[in-house]
Design an enzyme around this catalytic site. Structure first.
Site, PDB file in Angstrom:
ATOM      1  CG  ASP A  49      -2.365   6.352  -4.790  1.00 30.04           C
ATOM      2  OD1 ASP A  49      -1.745   5.924  -3.814  1.00 30.04           O
ATOM      3  OD2 ASP A  49      -2.956   5.614  -5.605  1.00 30.04           O
TER       4      ASP A  49
ATOM      5  CG  ASP B  21      -1.557  -4.755  -0.134  1.00 26.70           C
ATOM      6  OD1 ASP B  21      -2.403  -3.835  -0.221  1.00 26.70           O
ATOM      7  OD2 ASP B  21      -0.430  -4.653  -0.648  1.00 26.70           O
TER       8      ASP B  21
ATOM      9  CB  THR C  66       3.437   6.215  -2.723  1.00 24.24           C
ATOM     10  OG1 THR C  66       3.202   4.813  -2.618  1.00 24.24           O
ATOM     11  CG2 THR C  66       4.910   6.488  -2.494  1.00 24.24           C
TER      12      THR C  66
ATOM     13  CG  ASP D 155      -2.470  -2.896  -6.544  1.00 25.32           C
ATOM     14  OD1 ASP D 155      -1.857  -1.987  -5.939  1.00 25.32           O
ATOM     15  OD2 ASP D 155      -3.486  -3.458  -6.097  1.00 25.32           O
TER      16      ASP D 155
ATOM     17  CE  LYS E 145      -1.281   7.743  -0.024  1.00 27.07           C
ATOM     18  NZ  LYS E 145      -1.653   7.322  -1.379  1.00 27.07           N
TER      19      LYS E 145
ATOM     20  CG  ASP F 136      -6.254   3.660  -6.025  1.00 26.98           C
ATOM     21  OD1 ASP F 136      -5.348   4.299  -5.448  1.00 26.98           O
ATOM     22  OD2 ASP F 136      -6.424   2.435  -5.882  1.00 26.98           O
TER      23      ASP F 136
ATOM     24  CG  ASP G  17       1.021   0.590  -5.657  1.00 26.78           C
ATOM     25  OD1 ASP G  17       1.880   1.399  -5.281  1.00 26.78           O
ATOM     26  OD2 ASP G  17       1.234  -0.623  -5.806  1.00 26.78           O
TER      27      ASP G  17
END
Ligand code: IMP
Ligand code: MG
Length: 418
Positions: A151, A346, A187, A159, A354, A377, A153
Site C-alpha cells: 500500500d 479522508d 495504492t 499520509d 485491492k 495499514d 500512504d
C-alpha cells in the site's frame, strides 16, 4: 483510556479484528491467573527467574495452540469447508490462511525483543499480537515469496507525502528486487491526467534510488505501480520512468466489462456523492467533495481535521446506500465492485478494490496466493487493504517504520536462504 465510551466504541464490529481479539483473550487468561513473581514464597532471584521462564512457556503454549487451530482450519479450507473448522466456530469472522503461521516461534522472537512475558501489569496487547502475526507471516512466506505488494500512504510514506530519497525503505525494496521478487505498489491514489509524472513524483525518492542501484533491466521491470485500487497499471522501464500498461495486456475480460461501463460507474458514484454531500451538510463538516472518473472522495479543508468516528460514519452510511442500491430490483447486471474506505484523514469511494488489483497482478506475474504478500495499514473492515486478505498473505503495519522492521526481518531470511 477505559471509559464507558471506549468500551461501547470497541463493541462495534468495524473496529475489531476477530482473530487478534481471540488470541488476546486467550493470552489474558494466563496473565490474569498467574503472577508467580509476586507470590510471597518466591524470595530468591533464582525462583523469580524460573517464574519468568514458566510465564514465557505458558504464553508460548497458547501460541502453539492457536497455531494448531490454524493448521486445522487450513485443512478444512482444502476440503472446501472452512466454516466447519474449530477456529471458525471460535472466531466466525476468521479469514483465509494462505500459509501456516509459526506463532510459537514468532512469539519467542517478539518476547526476546519486547519481553512481553516479563510484564506483570500490562497484558499482551492488540499491537503485540498484530506484530507477532506479522513476524510469523514473514517467516512462513519467505521461502516461497514471488510477489510483494505495498500500500502507499502510511505504509511506504506518511499520509499524503512523497517517498523520500533518504527513506530506509529504498535500500530494502532494491534488495527485494535483487532477489528477483516482483514488487508492486498497490495504492488507492488514482491519477488520470499526467498520471505517469504524478505517480513518479509521489515515488520520486524510490525511483532515484533505483538509478543508483545497479539492478538489471529484468529486475527493474519487476517493479509495478497499480493505481486507483486496480485501475491503472505502470511498469518501471530501464529509463527509470514508469510506463502505462494497456488494460488489455493484464485485465481479464470480466474486469474490462465493468471497468468500461461508464453508465453504471456514474450511477454508483452519483449515489456515493449524494450521501457524502448529505453527511457534509448534516454534520456541518469542514470538508470538500472531489469527483474523479472512477472515484469520489471527502477531503478535509486545508488545516481542518475530521474525527475518526465521523469518517467511519461517512464510510458506513455510504456503504449502506451503495449496497441497498445494488440489491434493488432495478439493478439488473452483476453489482459493480467498489471500495468505500476511511483513509485516516479522508473518505473515498473507488470503483474496483485491492482484492481485484492483487488478483490481477497474481495472474499477470504468475504468483500464487501462498507466494504473495500484501503490506498495508488499513485492515479494519472500513479500510481498503482489508479486501486483499481473501487472496494473499498480509502484513498489517501501522506506519512506514513498521514496514521497515518487517522488511529487515524478511530480507535477513532471504539473505540466509540464498
Ligand atoms: P493508499 O493508502 O496508498 O491506498 O492511498 C489511500 C489514500 O490515497 C487516501 O486516503 C487518499 O488520501 C489518497 N487518494 C488520492 N486519490 C485518491 C483516489 O482517487 N481514491 C482513493 N484515495 C485517493
Ligand atoms: Mg494506506
Amino acid at each position: 483510556m477505559t471509559s464507558t465510551y471506549r468500551i461501547n466504541y470497541q463493541l462495534r464490529q468495524h473496529k475489531r479484528d476477530g482473530l487478534i481479539e481471540f488470541i488476546k483473550l486467550t493470552l489474558s487468561t494466563s496473565f490474569v491467573l498467574y503472577d508467580e513473581a509476586a507470590d510471597a514464597d518466591i524470595s530468591s532471584s533464582a525462583d523469580e527467574k524460573s517464574a519468568l521462564v514458566r510465564s514465557k512457556e505458558r504464553y508460548a503454549e497458547v501460541m502453539s495452540g492457536v497455531e494448531k487451530l490454524i493448521n486445522d482450519h487450513i485443512e478444512m479450507q482444502k476440503l472446501g469447508a472452512p466454516e466447519h473448522s474449530r477456529l471458525h466456530r471460535l472466531v466466525p469472522t476468521v479469514s483465509t490462511f494462505c500459509t501456516p503461521l509459526p506463532l510459537r516461534k514468532a512469539f519467542l522472537l517478539a518476547d526476546a525483543q519486547h519481553t512481553i512475558s516479563a510484564r506483570r501489569f500490562v497484558s499482551p496487547s492488540f499491537n503485540d499480537i498484530r506484530r507477532i502475526l506479522n513476524t510469523a507471516q514473514v517467516c512462513a512466506i519467505a521461502p516461497t515469496l514471488s510477489l510483494i505488494t505495498f500500500d502507499g500512504d502510511m505504509t511506504l510514506y506518511d499520509d499524503g507525502k512523497d517517498f523520500e530519497q533518504d527513506s530506509t525503505l529504498v535500500t530494502l525494496i532494491i534488495q527485494l528486487l535483487s532477489f528477483d521478487i516482483n514488487v508492486a505498489v498497490v495504492t488507492a491514489a488514482g491519477y488520470t491526467e499526467n498520471a505517469e509524472s504524478r505517480y513518479e513524483s509521489r515515488l520520486s525518492g524510490l525511483l532515484h534510488g533505483f538509478q543508483l542501484s545497479g539492478l538489471t533491466n529484468a529486475q527493474l521491470g519487476r517493479f509495478h505501480v497499480l493505481g486507483g485500487e486496480c485501475n491503472y497499471l505502470f511498469q518501471l522501464g530501464d529509463d527509470y520512468h514508469l510506463h502505462f500498461v494497456p488494460q488489455e495486456v493484464y485485465q481479464p475480460e470480466q474486469v474490462r466489462a465493468w471497468s468500461q461501463n461508464t453508465t453504471e460507474i456514474d450511477a454508483v458514484l452519483d449515489i456515493a456523492q449524494a450521501n457524502i454531500q448529505k453527511c457534509v451538510q448534516e454534520m456541518n463538516l469542514p470538508a470538500m467533495v472531489i469527483r474523479k472518473t472512477k472515484a469520489v472522495g471527502l477531503v478535509p479543508q486545508p488545516g481542518a481535521t475530521i474525527l475518526r468516528e465521523i469518517l467511519d460514519e461517512v464510510v458506513l452510511s455510504t456503504q449502506h446506500h451503495l449496497l441497498r442500491y445494488q440489491r434493488s430490483p432495478s439493478v439488473l447486471q452483476a453489482p459493480l465492485p467498489f471500495c468505500c474506505f476511511n483513509g485516516g484523514s479522508d473518505v473515498w469511494v473507488d470503483i474496483g478494490n485491492k482484492l481485484i488489483g492483487v488478483q490481477m497482478l497474481q495472474a499477470y506475474l504468475n504468483a500464487k496466493p501462498e507466494e504473495t504478500l500484501h503490506v498495508g495499514d488499513q485492515f479494519l473492515s472500513t479500510g481498503n487493504d482489508y479486501a486483499t486478505r481473501a487472496s494473499c498473505c498480509t502484513l498489517w503495519i501501522i506506519n512506514p517504520q513498521e514496514t521497515h522492521e518487517a522488511l529487515v526481518q524478511l530480507t535477513d531470511i532471504l539473505e540466509k536462504q540464498k
